[in-house]
Structure formats: C-alpha cells, structure tokens
Enzyme design. Structure first.
Site, PDB file in Angstrom:
ATOM      1  N   ARG A   1       1.294  -1.222   0.298  1.00 49.06           N
ATOM      2  CA  ARG A   1       0.221  -0.443   0.254  1.00 49.06           C
ATOM      3  C   ARG A   1       0.835   1.064  -0.189  1.00 49.06           C
ATOM      4  O   ARG A   1       1.061   1.924  -0.870  1.00 49.06           O
ATOM      5  CB  ARG A   1      -1.031   0.166   1.338  1.00 49.06           C
ATOM      6  CG  ARG A   1      -2.157   0.529   1.127  1.00 49.06           C
ATOM      7  CD  ARG A   1      -1.548   2.254   1.577  1.00 49.06           C
ATOM      8  NE  ARG A   1      -1.283   2.596   2.780  1.00 49.06           N
ATOM      9  CZ  ARG A   1      -0.481   4.024   2.814  1.00 49.06           C
ATOM     10  NH1 ARG A   1      -0.360   5.047   1.993  1.00 49.06           N
ATOM     11  NH2 ARG A   1       0.108   4.087   4.264  1.00 49.06           N
ATOM     12  N   ASP A   2       1.883   1.502   1.266  1.00 48.20           N
ATOM     13  CA  ASP A   2       2.105   2.661   1.228  1.00 48.20           C
ATOM     14  C   ASP A   2       3.121   3.168   0.099  1.00 48.20           C
ATOM     15  O   ASP A   2       3.565   4.020  -0.276  1.00 48.20           O
ATOM     16  CB  ASP A   2       3.267   2.725   2.249  1.00 48.20           C
ATOM     17  CG  ASP A   2       3.446   3.655   2.936  1.00 48.20           C
ATOM     18  OD1 ASP A   2       4.148   4.435   4.323  1.00 48.20           O
ATOM     19  OD2 ASP A   2       3.469   5.439   2.091  1.00 48.20           O
TER      20      ASP A   2
ATOM     21  N   HIS B   1       6.866   4.145  12.170  1.00 43.98           N
ATOM     22  CA  HIS B   1       6.153   4.304  11.094  1.00 43.98           C
ATOM     23  C   HIS B   1       7.934   5.049  10.341  1.00 43.98           C
ATOM     24  O   HIS B   1       7.840   6.313   9.963  1.00 43.98           O
ATOM     25  CB  HIS B   1       5.502   4.199  10.547  1.00 43.98           C
ATOM     26  CG  HIS B   1       4.902   4.256   8.572  1.00 43.98           C
ATOM     27  ND1 HIS B   1       4.192   3.130   8.560  1.00 43.98           N
ATOM     28  CD2 HIS B   1       6.072   4.979   8.192  1.00 43.98           C
ATOM     29  CE1 HIS B   1       4.631   3.556   7.160  1.00 43.98           C
ATOM     30  NE2 HIS B   1       5.286   5.041   7.083  1.00 43.98           N
TER      31      HIS B   1
ATOM     32  N   HIS C   1      11.122   6.402   7.877  1.00 44.45           N
ATOM     33  CA  HIS C   1      11.211   6.768   6.609  1.00 44.45           C
ATOM     34  C   HIS C   1      12.841   7.067   6.451  1.00 44.45           C
ATOM     35  O   HIS C   1      12.994   6.995   7.520  1.00 44.45           O
ATOM     36  CB  HIS C   1      10.824   8.228   6.724  1.00 44.45           C
ATOM     37  CG  HIS C   1       9.407   7.359   5.386  1.00 44.45           C
ATOM     38  ND1 HIS C   1       8.471   8.118   4.592  1.00 44.45           N
ATOM     39  CD2 HIS C   1       8.311   6.515   5.580  1.00 44.45           C
ATOM     40  CE1 HIS C   1       7.070   7.526   4.291  1.00 44.45           C
ATOM     41  NE2 HIS C   1       7.431   6.544   5.399  1.00 44.45           N
TER      42      HIS C   1
ATOM     43  N   CYS D   1      10.314   9.197  -1.685  1.00 45.68           N
ATOM     44  CA  CYS D   1       9.433  10.654  -1.049  1.00 45.68           C
ATOM     45  C   CYS D   1       8.838  11.132  -2.104  1.00 45.68           C
ATOM     46  O   CYS D   1      10.305  12.535  -2.451  1.00 45.68           O
ATOM     47  CB  CYS D   1      10.478  11.348   0.028  1.00 45.68           C
ATOM     48  SG  CYS D   1      10.512  12.411   1.350  1.00 45.68           S
TER      49      CYS D   1
ATOM     50  N   ASN E   1      10.317   5.038   2.871  1.00 47.55           N
ATOM     51  CA  ASN E   1      10.315   4.270   3.984  1.00 47.55           C
ATOM     52  C   ASN E   1      11.531   2.804   3.549  1.00 47.55           C
ATOM     53  O   ASN E   1      12.193   2.682   2.923  1.00 47.55           O
ATOM     54  CB  ASN E   1       8.918   3.009   3.014  1.00 47.55           C
ATOM     55  CG  ASN E   1       7.453   3.404   3.419  1.00 47.55           C
ATOM     56  OD1 ASN E   1       7.633   3.365   3.918  1.00 47.55           O
ATOM     57  ND2 ASN E   1       6.883   3.017   2.244  1.00 47.55           N
TER      58      ASN E   1
END
Lengths: 319, 346
Positions: free
Chosen positions: B51-52, B243, B245, B276, B285
């Site tokens: 997803r992300d 979460h 990055h 990003c 990520n």
C-alpha cells in the site's frame, strides 16, 4: 564499604563493564574517503582531484582526514601518487592527515613525504590476514612493531586498525576476545587509538555491544574508534550503540565512497554526511560544516561520475 | 597502596579478580543487564509495501502483480500486510483496483490485511469488499493535514470518529497513523506534545494501535526519544508502533531507539518501496529486509523468513523495473558471500 560515594555494586560494575553511559558531548570524525574510499573505487582518480577533495574536506571542519596510503602501487594503483598527494595538499592547522603504512619501507617513504601520523592495519581473522596481506596475524603484528618503534623514535603518532571485528568473509563468525587480543597488542605497541572495523558490514547492534564490552576491558574506551561499513544498512544503528557505550571517535567516508570488495555491487563505508546528520540531530558536536561536507561529496561524485551513497545528500527536502 | 583492601588491588586487574572470585562474573552480568538496554523478545513487523510502498511508486503496477506480491509476502511469516487503500481513484490511481486486490489475494489465516479508509465512503467500500481491519491517517501538523487531505486535524478526527464508531459496531479493528511525528515538510519541527495529543485522541476514540510516522525521515535518535517520551505519557507502549522513513538514512538508528524505549511494533516496506514525495529522488520507507536483518542479528524474534522477503522484493523490483532500496538485498546478491554470511545472520 563505600568508595567515592557510590554503592559497591555500582563501583564493581563500572570496573567490570562500560554500559548505559550518557552520549558523548563531542565526537571526532575520522574521514577516510580519500584513502579507504577512493582505494575501493574502480575509477582511477587524477592526483589534482584527490588533492582538491582533501582540501575541501579540510575546509569542512573535519579534524582527521586519512590522506593516502604508502603501499606498493603494484597492489593499489589508486594510491600510486601518494607522495604527490602528501606534498600537494593544503594542510590546515589543527587537522591531522594520517597515511597508511603497511611496513617499515612504507613508513620511511611516508615520513620522507612529510607524514606526521601513520596508520597500521591488523586483522582479527587469520584467514583474512593471509588472504589480504599474505601472512598470519602474529607475523603482521611483528611487522607493525618495527613501524611503531620507528614511529616512536621519529615522534610520529600511530593509529591502529583491526579489520573483521564483527565477521570475516572467509571465516564467518569472529570471536570478540580475539579482537580484544589484537587491539590490546596494537595498543601496547604504542598505537594511540584503535579503530575497530566491521569490514563487511555484517554486524548488528547486539554484536557491536558484545564486541565493545570485550575490547574495552583491554583498551580504554577513550582510545577506541568504530569503523562501520553500511553493506547491510546497519552502520548508523551500530554507531549509535557504540556512542551509548562510550565511544567518541567514528570513521566514515564522504559520500559513502568505497564499495565492498566482498559483495559485488554492495555499498561499503558509511557516509560521513549521514553520520554527521545523526550526531548533530543528537546535539553532539563534531566541528563539521555539513553543507561544506556535502559540497565535497558532490565534487568527488561528479569526478567519479557516480551517484552519492549518502542518503542525506540524496534528499533535497530541506527542513 | 598499603591501606587499600585486597578488593581494590584486585579491581585494578579485572582478570585476576574474576579468577579469584568466579561467581563475580555472573553477578556482574546480572547487574549490568539492569543498567543496559532491554530489548523486546518479539517485534511485530507491519508490512506496508503493497500500500504505502506502491502508492508512492511512479510506475502503475498491474493488479495481477500486486496480488502476487501480497501472496508472496503472506508466505514469509509477516503477521500484518497492508493490502490496499480505499481512497478515491481520482486521488490515488495506483490504488484504483482496491476491491479486486482485496478479493483476489489468498488470505493466510496467520496474517492480517488492513486497508486504508480515509472516510465513511471508503470504509463502506472496504467492508463490502471483505476488509476485516482498517486504518485511518491523522497528522500532527495542521499545514500537512490541510495540504494532504484538505481539512484541519480536528476536522479529520471528526471524520475518523465516524469510521471508528462504525468499525467498532462491526467489530472491525482500526489502526491509527499519525504523520509528521518528527517533522513536517511545511512547518518544520513538530512539538512532541502536539504529537502526543493527536495520538491520544486516536487511541481514545478506539484505535487499537497508533503508528507514529516520520513522514519525511528527518528524525534522529534524539528527536525520536523525545517524541516517544511525550507520547508514552498518554498511550501505553504496547499500543504504539514506529513508521520510520529512511530519507536521511536515519531509520534503523531511530528504530533501535524506539526498541530501547519499549516499542515492539515496526512498520517497513519490502525492498524499501515508496520514495518520498517531498524530496525528489530520495528514498522513503525503510526496507523490511534491513529491519529484519538488524532484529534477527540482535536475537529478536519476528517469525519472518528473511530470504523469502528478499525473494518477494526481487519480484516486485523486476516488475517495477527498479533497483531495490534494501542494502541487505543488494549485499545478498553475491551468492558466495551469502553462503558464508549465513553463519552469522539469517
């Protein structure tokens, strides 16, 4: 039974181990890009480019910049211009420019070329020592004793390196006690600082903590440095653990120059920009000007026609 | 040295002391454990790649590829895989096939498949498509909230309240996300107390877990520790996740800090999928492979098979015609080194 106003338990623990210390206020960065970095880059770099890189790094505020290596050009063609580089750089007052000297011959050539500090490379793995410099660990240490003796007489400082401290490409696991032994010998020979190298970047924070615990029993933590490779992305986490355990000297390479010769296409040295970003974010002083450092990184990457390995340099989002 | 007791003289030689008092070594280890960091025994990895990750990839990925990716990830031991997002396809074309994906994936009984639901409309579609867990996205920055979802933080929370209430009635767990927890591309640094406030609201509304997102990857261990310190005052660690990055290369160091502070849920993305959107050409990520390598190296269990994740990463990178962002995957590309290194870390 109470000494120095702390409990006996706390005192004994401090004697036996170094753990849970506050982060250092200041960290010394040892910039190895011009030597360790370029040595592991495939493209041959012109002498003027090397000199300009070192001069830019001096301007960026780095306190120690490993300039070149006095090894035989037959083995390391990238470092064939060692004398020219040493004589061509603009030495900033207060900055140290150590050079590698694998043996007495290299040491003598280095001193002749004006070196005021040298470095010697031991290994914690027998197989790695044999494959890399064609002799056992003991034999190499004997060779280095010649260098340290001569260095003492000449008033030249010596830095010691130990490779494969968290793993060897040939032997696999490496015992922390073996690393501690080699570090101790280099320190007793007269090395003012011992840099512990995770040569293939396989280490993780648990292993780093265990290693530092073992080594700091033999060598004072103030005389230790970490040289982490980022081949498996673990470098910054390993450096953080090292800081938490009292280490305040970190080796790194501008733009993350220098791939890993043991893993095709993989990265090697941790990028100085990324280390400095973390340290400054932690409120730790380094004396380094990050934008100027990034300029130096951009310069050498253009010359090498390669992308930077530094994530900080890649990110254009400015906060 | 005449007045010093024997113990002191012994302490000047640690080795001699241990020789004379062998029980001392064990005792010192125990005392040291109390002063050193405790790490969780188990860390739950929440895989956000499908997803992300994909949402932030430029290439449009065919539905069949998405399904195969999720199916491969389901075989790795990952306990949670964020499958898709029920946002309007107008805004996020990459997720237009949300219903198809959710209905076609092979759902393993050991895995949870949350989906993003930004509002009631999305939630209803998700439930109709068979979703059994959903996620809502808040922000700790007003400007980011307005620019990203066109409303204030307060308005967004009101919207989520509806979703969470309805989800509760249907016994569908809801995960909350808070973006810009360590910095905002518009506002700069974010007060940790503001982050804590938003996290607390989502938790009290009924989110079982809140994931703290360093959306632009600017955080460092210091700011991570400060933020977690504030947030932990309002919400228990067991309900928190990080979460991170990796835009500035800080992710693993930040995750390590979070683990040291008792967090035991980490979001990551296979092959480090997802750049990003705020920093051209930069990474986003953190790679699941690199996180697993660190955790396993530290003796922390995850239940995940790293080599299978690397395979899934290889697959999606080929499909996207891009290189992996995972350093572990890059290093393991050399098979001969890989064999020897298996002795050290798997």
């Amino acid at each position: 039974f109470s000494f120095f106003n702390i409990s006996p338990v706390q005192w004994l623990v401090q004697v036996g181990a170094s753990a849970g210390k506050a982060l250092p206020q200041r960290v010394k960065i040892v910039e190895v890009g011009p030597r360790d970095g370029l040595q592991n880059e495939k493209t041959l770099v012109p002498t003027e480019v090397k000199i300009h890189l070192i001069d830019m790094l001096s301007e960026a505020g780095l306190p120690v910049i490993e300039a070149t290596s006095f090894v035989s050009p037959e083995w390391v063609p990238q470092m064939a211009d060692q004398v020219e580089v040493m004589k061509g750089i603009n030495r900033r007052p207060g900055v140290s420019y150590p050079v590698l000297t694998p043996n007495l011959k290299g040491f003598q050539a280095a001193v002749k070329a004006g070196a005021a500090e040298v470095a010697i490379f031991g290994a914690a793995s027998e197989l790695f020592s044999k494959k890399n410099i064609n002799c056992s660990v003991d034999e190499s240490l004997q060779r280095f004793e010649e260098v340290t003796k001569a260095a003492k007489e000449a008033g030249v400082r010596v830095r010691g390196y130990v490779s494969c401290v968290l793993g060897c490409p040939y032997e696999g696991q490496v015992s922390p006690d073996k690393v501690a032994q080699v570090a101790k010998r280099l320190y007793s020979m007269g090395c003012y600082e011992i840099s512990l190298g995770d040569t293939i970047g396989v280490g993780t924070p648990g292993g780093m903590a265990e290693l530092l615990e073992a080594v700091s029993r033999e060598v004072p933590v103030d005389a230790l440095a970490v040289h982490c490779h980022d081949t498996y992305g673990q470098a910054l986490a390993n450096i953080l653990i090292a800081l938490q355990m009292g280490i305040s000297v970190v080796d790194s390479s501008v733009a993350g120059l220098g791939g890993c010769p043991y893993a095709q296409g993989a990265s090697g040295n941790v990028a100085t920009e990324d280390v400095v970003y973390m340290l400054h974010g932690l409120g730790i002083q380094t004396g380094v000007d990050l934008p100027k450092l990034m300029d130096a990184g951009a310069f050498i990457c253009r010359s090498l026609n390669r992308k930077t390995s530094s994530k900080v340099a890649q990110a254009t989002c400015k906060l | 040295m005449g007045n010093f007791p024997t113990t002191v003289k012994h302490c000047l030689s640690y080795e001699e002391l241990i020789q004379d008092y062998p029980w001392l070594a064990r005792w010192l280890q125990e005392e040291k454990r109390a002063l050193t960091h405790e790490y969780p025994e188990y860390v739950k990895i929440v895989e956000v790649g499908p997803r992300d990750g994909l949402q932030n990839e430029k290439e449009m990925v065919p539905t069949g590829v998405k399904i195969q990716l999720i199916d491969m990830l389901s075989e790795t031991g990952l306990p949670v895989i964020e499958a898709t997002s029920f946002v309007s396809s107008k805004w996020v074309p990459q997720m237009a096939d949300h219903t198809e994906v959710l209905q076609a994936i092979h759902r393993s009984s050991h895995v949870r498949y949350p989906v993003l639901t930004p509002n009631m409309h999305g939630f209803q579609d998700a439930v109709a498509a068979g979703a059994t867990e959903v996620a809502v996205f808040g922000s700790a920055s007003e400007t980011f909230s307005r620019k990203n979802i066109n409303c204030s933080i307060d308005e967004s929370i009101l919207r989520f309240e509806e979703v969470i209430c309805t989800a509760k009635q249907r016994q569908i767990p809801v995960r909350g996300y808070v973006s810009c927890a360590l910095g905002c591309p518009y506002e700069g640094p974010i007060e940790s107390t503001k982050v804590a406030e938003v996290v607390k609201r989502l938790y009290e509304l009924g989110c079982y877990e809140v994931s703290l997102g360093d959306t632009i990857g600017v955080g460092t261990p210091g700011s991570m520790a400060k933020m977690l310190h504030s947030v932990k005052k309002e919400v228990p660690s067991s309900a928190l996740a990080v979460h991170c990055h990796d835009t500035y290369g800080q992710a693993l160091a930040n995750i390590l800090t979070a683990l040291q502070m008792g967090i035991c849920t980490v979001d990551s993305s296979v092959a480090g999928l997802g750049g990003c959107p705020y920093a051209q050409g930069a990474s986003g990520n953190v790679s699941t492979e690199d996180v697993l390598y660190m955790l396993h190296g530290m003796g922390i269990k995850t239940g995940v098979d790293l080599s299978k994740v690397i395979e899934a990463g290889d697959f999606i990178c080929k499909a996207l015609n891009r290189k992996t962002n995972s350093k572990v995957a890059q290093a393991r590309g050399d098979y001969s080194v890989h064999c020897r290194m298996k002795k050290i870390n798997t």
